[in-house]
Scaffold this active site. Structure first.
Site, PDB file in Angstrom:
ATOM      1  N   GLU A 169      27.720 -44.356   9.522  1.00 29.23           N
ATOM      2  CA  GLU A 169      26.865 -44.046   8.371  1.00 29.23           C
ATOM      3  C   GLU A 169      27.030 -45.072   7.243  1.00 29.23           C
ATOM      4  O   GLU A 169      27.428 -44.755   6.115  1.00 29.23           O
ATOM      5  CB  GLU A 169      27.195 -42.638   7.854  1.00 29.23           C
ATOM      6  CG  GLU A 169      26.952 -41.566   8.909  1.00 29.23           C
ATOM      7  CD  GLU A 169      27.287 -40.161   8.464  1.00 29.23           C
ATOM      8  OE1 GLU A 169      28.169 -39.991   7.611  1.00 29.23           O
ATOM      9  OE2 GLU A 169      26.671 -39.216   8.977  1.00 29.23           O
ATOM     10  N   GLU A 361      24.851 -38.193  15.986  1.00 29.23           N
ATOM     11  CA  GLU A 361      25.405 -36.976  15.370  1.00 29.23           C
ATOM     12  C   GLU A 361      24.298 -36.016  15.020  1.00 29.23           C
ATOM     13  O   GLU A 361      23.304 -36.394  14.406  1.00 29.23           O
ATOM     14  CB  GLU A 361      26.137 -37.297  14.048  1.00 29.23           C
ATOM     15  CG  GLU A 361      27.552 -37.703  14.200  1.00 29.23           C
ATOM     16  CD  GLU A 361      28.282 -37.840  12.867  1.00 29.23           C
ATOM     17  OE1 GLU A 361      28.114 -36.975  11.982  1.00 29.23           O
ATOM     18  OE2 GLU A 361      29.022 -38.827  12.733  1.00 29.23           O
TER      19      GLU A 361
HETATM   20  C1  BG6 Z   1      28.815 -36.879   9.108  1.00 29.77           C
HETATM   21  C2  BG6 Z   1      30.126 -37.613   9.334  1.00 29.77           C
HETATM   22  O1  BG6 Z   1      28.231 -37.286   7.938  1.00 29.77           O
HETATM   23  O2  BG6 Z   1      28.870 -35.499   8.997  1.00 29.77           O
HETATM   24  C3  BG6 Z   1      31.206 -36.785   9.989  1.00 29.77           C
HETATM   25  O3  BG6 Z   1      29.904 -38.769  10.073  1.00 29.77           O
HETATM   26  C4  BG6 Z   1      31.195 -35.395   9.403  1.00 29.77           C
HETATM   27  O4  BG6 Z   1      32.429 -37.447   9.859  1.00 29.77           O
HETATM   28  C5  BG6 Z   1      29.847 -34.763   9.698  1.00 29.77           C
HETATM   29  O5  BG6 Z   1      32.222 -34.585   9.840  1.00 29.77           O
HETATM   30  C6  BG6 Z   1      29.719 -33.312   9.295  1.00 29.77           C
HETATM   31  O6  BG6 Z   1      29.991 -33.172   7.944  1.00 29.77           O
HETATM   32  P1  BG6 Z   1      31.126 -32.211   7.395  1.00 29.77           P
HETATM   33  O7  BG6 Z   1      31.357 -32.642   6.015  1.00 29.77           O
HETATM   34  O8  BG6 Z   1      30.557 -30.840   7.491  1.00 29.77           O
HETATM   35  O9  BG6 Z   1      32.295 -32.398   8.273  1.00 29.77           O
END
Ligand code: BG6
Length: 471
Positions: A169, A361
Site C-alpha cells: 500500500e 487484500e
Molecule cells: C491493510 C493492511 O491496509 O489492511 C494490513 O495492508 C491490515 O496490514 C489490513 O491489517 C486490515 O486492516 P486492520 O487495521 O483492520 O488490520
C-alpha cells in the site's frame, strides 16, 4: 467464469503474523514502537511489556499452518519477509543467516503442497534502527539499504519465489508517516513536503528493485500494491464530482508511476495544493522507467466524499474514511460494505493503466462469536464473513467474465486470524481459521477452521462456480 489457473489464496504480513519478534537474530521494526497499532500512541522504548500482541506465532507453527492452508486448497500464499529478520539494523554488513533460513523453510514447505508464494518485500515493517537513523523514507539513503536487502532475498530465493510486491500500500505513506514511511518524527511535525519526498524515495526504490529482480531472474514478476477504494460523490453536485476526481488522482499518482515510469500530468496540481516541491534527479527519472508487470491492490470499502462535508455523518474505513453512504451496509467497525465497489475499482484500474490485476487484500474484520460445544470444542459460524467474501468474489467474477479484465488471483486478507494493523487488536478478526488468542495475550494459539473455511474450500474446488451472484 474464473480462468482455470486462477490463483486462489490468502494474505498475511510478517509483523502481524509471525511473532518471534526478537528470535534468531531478528532486529526490531517500526511495529515494535506501535503497541497500540497505527491509531494509537507510539512508545519510545520498545520493551516486551509494551510490544503489541506479537503475531500468532507462525514462526514456530508454519508447518502445521501451511498444512491447514493446503487442506483448504489454496494455490497462492501472500506473506511478507520481515526486513529486520534479514538485516536486523537495516544497514548490517551481511544478512542474518537464521532469518534467511526461516523463509527458505517456509518456501520449501509451501512447495510441498504446490502453493505459490507471493512475497511483499516491505509490509509496514522497516528496521527500527534504520528508521531512527534516517527518519525513515524521508531520506534518500533508505533506497540503497532497501535495494541491498532486496537483492539478497532475490538471489537467495531465486527459483522459489516468482511473485514479488515491492511496498505494501505504497500510497499510505502520504497518509500515515510512520506506518507507510517509517518516519519517526511525530506526525504533527511532518509536512506534506516530507511525505511526498518520502513517497518519491519509495517509488524510486520500488523501480530500482524491479530492475534488480529482473536482473537476478528474468522469470520474476513484480507488482505494485495500492490501497484502493471506490470513490463516490455524496451528491451529483459538480463540486462533489471534482472532489471524487481529486481524491482518485491522489491514489492514481502512485499507480501511474509504477505503470508508466513517470509522474502523471496532474502531479503538479497536487504539489501546488500541498505546497510540495519534489527533489527528483535525472538518475531518479531513469530508474523510474522500470515499470511493474502487474497491479495488486487492497480493497476493503468504498469512500464517499463531498466538497462541504459538514452536514454529513462520517463513516469509518480501512484507510480511506469518508461520509456515510446511505446505499450500502456497514460492518461492526462502521466500514462501508460495498462489493460493487471492487468491480468499479478494477474497471477504473484496468482502463487507466492496462496491466493485469491481482487482488492482494480483501476481507471483513469483525468480532467473531465463538460457540463452545458440549465436547468442549469450539466453532465459529461466520456467516457474515461468508456473505462478504461471496459478494466481493462474485463481483470479481463479473470483472473477469463480463468486463473481460485479466485478473490472475485473489488473496483473502488475514486468512488465519492475525493482529490488526490499525488497532493492534485480535478481537477484530479476518480469518477463515480461528486462533485462540485473546486481547490480554491469553490463549493456546490453537487453530480451528471456521465455517468460512469449508465455504472457501468449495469455492476453490469449483473454481468459483459455487458462488452465489450478488442480489
Ligand atoms: C491493510 C493492511 O491496509 O489492511 C494490513 O495492508 C491490515 O496490514 C489490513 O491489517 C486490515 O486492516 P486492520 O487495521 O483492520 O488490520
Amino acid at each position: 467464469m474464473f480462468p482455470k489457473d486462477f490463483l486462489w489464496g490468502g494474505a498475511t504480513a510478517a509483523n502481524q503474523f509471525e511473532g518471534a519478534y526478537n528470535i534468531d537474530g531478528k532486529g526490531l521494526s517500526i511495529q515494535d514502537i506501535m503497541p497500540n497499532g497505527v491509531r494509537g500512541p507510539i512508545t519510545e522504548i520498545p520493551t516486551k511489556e509494551n510490544l503489541k500482541l506479537n503475531g500468532i506465532d507462525f514462526y514456530h507453527r508454519y508447518v502445521d499452518d501451511i498444512k491447514l492452508l493446503s487442506e483448504m486448497g489454496i494455490k497462492v500464499f501472500r506473506m511478507s519477509i520481515a526486513w529486520s529478520r534479514i538485516f536486523p539494523n537495516g544497514n548490517d554488513q551481511s544478512p542474518n543467516e537464521k532469518g534467511l533460513q526461516f523463509y527458505d523453510n517456509v518456501f520449501d514447505e509451501l512447495k510441498k503442497y504446490g502453493i505459490e508464494p507471493m512475497v511483499t518485500l516491505s509490509h509496514y515493517e522497516p528496521p527500527l534502527a534504520l528508521c531512527r537513523k534516517y527518519d525513515g523514507w524521508k531520506s534518500r539513503e533508505m533506497i540503497e539499504h532497501y535495494a541491498k536487502y532486496c537483492r539478497v532475498v532475490f538471489e537467495r530465493y531465486k527459483g522459489k519465489v516468482k511473485y514479488w510486491l515491492t511496498f505494501n500500500e505504497i500510497n499510505v505513506t502520504v497518509i500515515s508517516p510512520l506506518l507507510g514511511g517509517g518516519i519517526i518524527t511525530p506526525r504533527e511535525q511532518v509536512t506534506k513536503q516530507d511525505l511526498y519526498q518520502a513517497a518519491h524515495h519509495q517509488l524510486v526504490a520500488s523501480a530500482l528493485v524491479t530492475k534488480i529482480a529482473k536482473e537476478v531472474d528474468s522469470k520474476n514478476e513484480i507488482g505494485c500494491m495500492i490501497n484502493a477504494a471506490a470513490n463516490y460523490p455524496m451528491t451529483c453536485h459538480p463540486d462533489d464530482m471534482i472532489q471524487v476526481m481529486e481524491t482518485q488522482q491522489e491514489i492514481d499518482y502512485f499507480t501511474h508511476v509504477h505503470c508508466f515510469g513517470e509522474y502523471p500530468f496532474f502531479a503538479d496540481r497536487i504539489y501546488k495544493k500541498y505546497n510540495v516541491s519534489l527533489k527528483i534527479s535525472e538518475e531518479d527519472k531513469t530508474i523510474l522507467k522500470n515499470t511493474v508487470d502487474f497491479i495488486s491492490f487492497s480493497y476493503y470499502n468504498s469512500k464517499t466524499v463531498a466538497k462541504d462535508t459538514s452536514k454529513y455523518d462520517l463513516a469509518d474505513g480501512n484507510l480511506h474514511r469518508g461520509l456515510k453512504n446511505p446505499y450500502v451496509s456497514y460492518s461492526k467497525y462502521n466500514y462501508p460494505i460495498d462489493p460493487q465497489g471492487i468491480r468499479y475499482v478494477m474497471n477504473h484500474m484496468y482502463s487507466t493503466f492496462g496491466k493485469p490485476l491481482f487482488v492482494s487484500e480483501n476481507g471483513l474484520g469483525t468480532i467473531d462469536e465463538v460457540e463452545v460445544k458440549d465436547d468442549g470444542t469450539i466453532f465459529v459460524s461466520d456467516d457474515e464473513r461468508i456473505t462478504f467474501f461471496n459478494n466481493h468474489i462474485s463481483e470479481i467474477g463479473k470483472v473477469i467474465s463480463e468486463d473481460k479484465i485479466p485478473v490472475f488471483g485473489y488473496t483473502a486478507w488475514g486468512i488465519i486470524d492475525l493482529i490488526s494493523a490499525a488497532s493492534a487488536e485480535v478481537t477484530k478478526r479476518y480469518g477463515m481459521i480461528y486462533v485462540d488468542l485473546q486481547q490480554d495475550g491469553s490463549g493456546t494459539l490453537e487453530r480451528t477452521p471456521k465455517k468460512s473455511f469449508d465455504w472457501y474450500k468449495l469455492i476453490i474446488e469449483t473454481n468459483g462456480k459455487s458462488l452465489t451472484p450478488l442480489k
